[in-house]
Design a protein around this motif. Structure first.
Motif, short mmCIF file in Angstrom:
data_model
loop_
_atom_site.label_atom_id
_atom_site.label_comp_id
_atom_site.label_asym_id
_atom_site.label_seq_id
_atom_site.Cartn_x
_atom_site.Cartn_y
_atom_site.Cartn_z
N UNK A 2 22.37 52.13 57.06
CA UNK A 2 21.56 52.70 58.15
C UNK A 2 22.37 52.83 59.44
N UNK A 3 23.21 51.85 59.73
CA UNK A 3 24.07 51.95 60.91
C UNK A 3 25.07 53.09 60.71
N UNK A 4 25.66 53.18 59.52
CA UNK A 4 26.66 54.21 59.22
C UNK A 4 26.10 55.62 59.39
N UNK A 5 24.82 55.80 59.06
CA UNK A 5 24.17 57.11 59.20
C UNK A 5 24.05 57.54 60.65
N UNK A 8 24.30 42.79 67.58
CA UNK A 8 25.73 42.55 67.82
C UNK A 8 26.59 43.70 67.33
N UNK A 9 26.23 44.28 66.19
CA UNK A 9 26.98 45.41 65.64
C UNK A 9 26.89 46.63 66.55
N UNK A 10 25.71 46.87 67.10
CA UNK A 10 25.56 48.01 68.02
C UNK A 10 26.43 47.83 69.26
N UNK A 11 26.56 46.60 69.74
CA UNK A 11 27.48 46.35 70.85
C UNK A 11 28.90 46.74 70.46
N UNK A 12 29.32 46.44 69.25
CA UNK A 12 30.66 46.78 68.79
C UNK A 12 30.85 48.29 68.65
N UNK A 13 29.75 49.01 68.52
CA UNK A 13 29.82 50.47 68.41
C UNK A 13 29.65 51.16 69.75
N UNK A 14 29.58 50.37 70.83
CA UNK A 14 29.54 50.95 72.17
C UNK A 14 28.19 50.94 72.85
N UNK A 15 27.17 50.43 72.20
CA UNK A 15 25.85 50.37 72.83
C UNK A 15 25.77 49.17 73.76
N UNK A 66 16.98 49.70 72.24
CA UNK A 66 15.70 49.26 71.66
C UNK A 66 15.18 50.25 70.63
N UNK A 67 15.23 51.53 70.98
CA UNK A 67 14.74 52.57 70.07
C UNK A 67 15.53 52.54 68.75
N UNK A 68 16.85 52.46 68.85
CA UNK A 68 17.69 52.46 67.66
C UNK A 68 17.46 51.20 66.82
N UNK A 69 17.35 50.05 67.48
CA UNK A 69 17.09 48.81 66.75
C UNK A 69 15.74 48.87 66.04
N UNK A 70 14.71 49.35 66.73
CA UNK A 70 13.38 49.46 66.12
C UNK A 70 13.40 50.42 64.94
N UNK A 71 14.09 51.53 65.09
CA UNK A 71 14.20 52.53 64.02
C UNK A 71 14.86 51.93 62.78
N UNK A 72 15.96 51.22 62.97
CA UNK A 72 16.69 50.65 61.83
C UNK A 72 15.91 49.50 61.20
N UNK A 73 15.31 48.63 61.99
CA UNK A 73 14.51 47.53 61.42
C UNK A 73 13.33 48.08 60.63
N UNK A 74 12.69 49.13 61.13
CA UNK A 74 11.57 49.76 60.42
C UNK A 74 12.06 50.35 59.09
N UNK A 75 13.22 51.00 59.12
CA UNK A 75 13.78 51.56 57.89
C UNK A 75 14.12 50.47 56.87
N UNK A 76 14.42 49.27 57.35
CA UNK A 76 14.66 48.13 56.47
C UNK A 76 13.36 47.54 55.94
#
Length: 161
Positions: free
Chosen positions: A20-23, A116-123, A135-145
């Protein structure tokens, strides 16, 4: 492609989180994470970030110290993806925050790994706009999980737009 490693997390959920992060990024690389105790997290936070307190998650970004172009196609790396950084998660914070949020520890662990991973990707979340995006991206990915997402509770009044 993002590759995540963390002992203590379900390999299926970890693989799905990496997918999901890779996408959602063009960055290619490996992120290594580990659980630690609050004492070590406090020491790392003090030594590397100048903050003398225990926090839930720390990210150590190798992209800031390397010449590797992590935005190039995955075929350019051969069998080895570059190291993007390390994520250190406080075991005590996982337990306490999961209990406070009414979720299980694996959900909290995956959320902190994602953060933590999003921080490594520049967020980041220094400004209100950045916080809303993260927040939006984290919510989106957690929901997809298929997992619940808890807001991090950052104070909007402290944020600049």
């Amino acid at each position: 492609m993002i590759n995540l490693s963390l002992s203590g997390a379900s390999s299926d959920q970890l693989d799905r989180l990496a997918e999901l992060i890779s996408e959602r990024t063009t960055v290619q690389g490996r992120i290594n994470a580990r659980l630690s105790d609050a004492t070590e997290v406090r020491r790392l936070n003090r030594d590397y970030a100048g903050e003398d307190n225990a926090t839930d998650v720390l990210s150590f970004n190798y992209r800031e110290t390397t010449e590797v172009d992590v935005d190039q196609p995955i075929s350019a790396f051969g069998d080895e993806l570059p190291e993007l950084g390390d994520v250190v998660i406080s075991r005590q914070h996982v337990s306490r925050q999961a209990s406070a949020a009414g979720t299980d520890e694996e959900t909290e662990l995956l959320l902190l790994l994602l953060h933590g991973s999003l921080h490594l990707l520049g967020y980041d979340h220094a400004t209100l706009r950045q916080r809303e995006e993260m927040d939006h991206l984290q919510a989106e990915i957690m929901t997809a999980l298929g997992l619940s997402y808890r807001d991090f509770g950052w104070k909007s009044a402290d944020m600049v737009t």
